[in-house]
Write a protein that holds these residues in place. Structure first.
Motif, short mmCIF file in Angstrom:
data_model
loop_
_atom_site.label_atom_id
_atom_site.label_comp_id
_atom_site.label_asym_id
_atom_site.label_seq_id
_atom_site.Cartn_x
_atom_site.Cartn_y
_atom_site.Cartn_z
N VAL A 148 23.26 47.10 43.64
CA VAL A 148 24.11 45.94 43.95
C VAL A 148 25.51 46.17 43.37
CG1 VAL A 148 24.49 43.48 43.45
CG2 VAL A 148 22.22 44.27 44.16
N GLY A 149 25.57 46.64 42.14
CA GLY A 149 26.86 46.90 41.50
C GLY A 149 27.67 47.96 42.21
N SER A 150 27.00 49.02 42.66
CA SER A 150 27.73 50.09 43.35
C SER A 150 28.28 49.61 44.69
CB SER A 150 26.86 51.33 43.53
OG SER A 150 25.84 51.11 44.47
N ALA A 209 39.45 36.21 40.71
CA ALA A 209 38.92 35.48 41.86
C ALA A 209 37.51 34.96 41.59
CB ALA A 209 38.91 36.40 43.09
N LEU A 210 36.74 35.70 40.79
CA LEU A 210 35.38 35.29 40.44
C LEU A 210 35.32 34.34 39.25
CD1 LEU A 210 33.21 38.54 40.70
CD2 LEU A 210 32.97 36.45 42.04
N GLY A 211 36.40 34.31 38.46
CA GLY A 211 36.41 33.49 37.26
C GLY A 211 35.75 34.19 36.07
N VAL A 212 35.82 35.54 36.07
CA VAL A 212 35.27 36.32 34.96
C VAL A 212 36.32 37.35 34.53
CG1 VAL A 212 32.89 36.04 35.75
CG2 VAL A 212 34.17 38.08 36.44
N THR A 213 36.07 38.02 33.43
CA THR A 213 36.99 39.06 32.95
C THR A 213 36.76 40.36 33.72
OG1 THR A 213 35.45 39.88 31.28
CG2 THR A 213 36.95 38.07 30.63
N PHE A 214 37.74 41.26 33.65
CA PHE A 214 37.56 42.55 34.29
C PHE A 214 36.44 43.33 33.61
CE2 PHE A 214 40.32 44.03 30.92
CZ PHE A 214 39.89 45.33 30.69
N GLN A 215 36.20 43.07 32.32
CA GLN A 215 35.10 43.73 31.63
C GLN A 215 33.75 43.31 32.23
OE1 GLN A 215 37.60 42.11 30.02
NE2 GLN A 215 38.23 43.22 28.18
N GLN A 216 33.66 42.03 32.60
CA GLN A 216 32.43 41.55 33.24
C GLN A 216 32.27 42.20 34.61
OE1 GLN A 216 30.04 39.61 31.83
NE2 GLN A 216 28.87 40.08 33.64
N VAL A 217 33.36 42.37 35.34
CA VAL A 217 33.31 43.06 36.64
C VAL A 217 32.78 44.48 36.43
CG1 VAL A 217 34.67 43.97 38.56
CG2 VAL A 217 35.11 41.65 37.70
N GLN A 218 33.28 45.18 35.40
CA GLN A 218 32.80 46.53 35.09
C GLN A 218 31.29 46.53 34.85
OE1 GLN A 218 35.24 47.46 31.68
NE2 GLN A 218 36.70 48.63 32.91
N LYS A 219 30.81 45.55 34.10
CA LYS A 219 29.38 45.48 33.80
C LYS A 219 28.56 45.21 35.05
CE LYS A 219 30.07 44.10 29.01
NZ LYS A 219 29.89 43.04 28.01
N TYR A 220 29.07 44.35 35.94
CA TYR A 220 28.38 44.12 37.21
C TYR A 220 28.31 45.42 38.01
CZ TYR A 220 28.83 38.98 36.75
OH TYR A 220 28.74 37.67 36.35
N GLU A 221 29.45 46.12 38.11
CA GLU A 221 29.52 47.32 38.92
C GLU A 221 28.65 48.45 38.39
OE1 GLU A 221 33.68 48.20 39.50
OE2 GLU A 221 33.93 46.52 40.88
N LYS A 222 28.46 48.51 37.10
CA LYS A 222 27.60 49.54 36.50
C LYS A 222 26.13 49.13 36.52
CE LYS A 222 31.01 51.35 33.26
NZ LYS A 222 31.37 51.46 31.84
N GLY A 223 25.87 47.86 36.80
CA GLY A 223 24.49 47.38 36.78
C GLY A 223 24.03 47.00 35.39
N THR A 224 24.94 47.03 34.42
CA THR A 224 24.60 46.67 33.04
C THR A 224 24.24 45.20 32.94
OG1 THR A 224 26.16 48.33 32.27
CG2 THR A 224 25.45 46.72 30.66
N ASN A 225 25.00 44.35 33.63
CA ASN A 225 24.71 42.92 33.69
C ASN A 225 24.31 42.56 35.11
OD1 ASN A 225 25.59 42.85 31.06
ND2 ASN A 225 27.15 41.28 31.40
#
Length: 144
Positions: free
Chosen positions: A25-27, A46-62
């Protein structure tokens, strides 16, 4: 996954490793964000989160919650189902988009995008794009 005993039943304990579905999903989020030319900072805003959170979503960490994934899909112009693929685990995209996705995910593709975005002068960017287009057209003509 380990299990922990609590009374009459055992519950699985989540390990620190990201789940493969979360990684996929993150990829796909990352791919669509790149294809749309949206930075992690702008996407996070746009999502209402930090860029760090975006990184975590994209890596699948969160994990991305269902409501957040709905927002992601809306922002990126994709159906929610795109982020999961079809039953065979394949992308719901056409061949050209698949080729672009493969390139963008490669080291060369990431480097090219990274350096291209550093060019601040719009005229230079257009000239660079014209150069790449000319080279690609010449390569295609040579291969025929």
């Amino acid at each position: 996954m380990k299990k922990i005993a609590i009374g009459v039943r055992d519950l699985p304990v989540r390990t620190k490793q990201p789940n493969q579905i979360d990684i996929e999903v993150g990829s796909r989020i990352r791919l669509q964000r790149h294809l749309k030319g949206i930075s992690q900072v702008a996407f996070g805003e746009a999502l209402g989160v930090t860029f760090q959170q975006v990184q975590k979503y994209e890596k699948g960490t969160n994990r991305v919650s269902a409501s957040r994934l709905s927002d992601v899909a809306r922002i990126l112009g994709q159906p929610v189902s795109y982020f999961f693929g079809n039953e065979q685990g394949q992308h719901n995209v056409d061949q050209e988009t698949g080729d672009v996705a493969q390139f963008v995910g490669s080291g060369e593709g990431l480097a090219l995008n990274r350096y291209y975005t550093r060019i601040t002068d719009a005229r230079v960017r257009r000239k660079f794009l014209a150069l790449v287009t000319t080279l690609a057209d010449a390569d295609l003509a040579d291969s025929k």
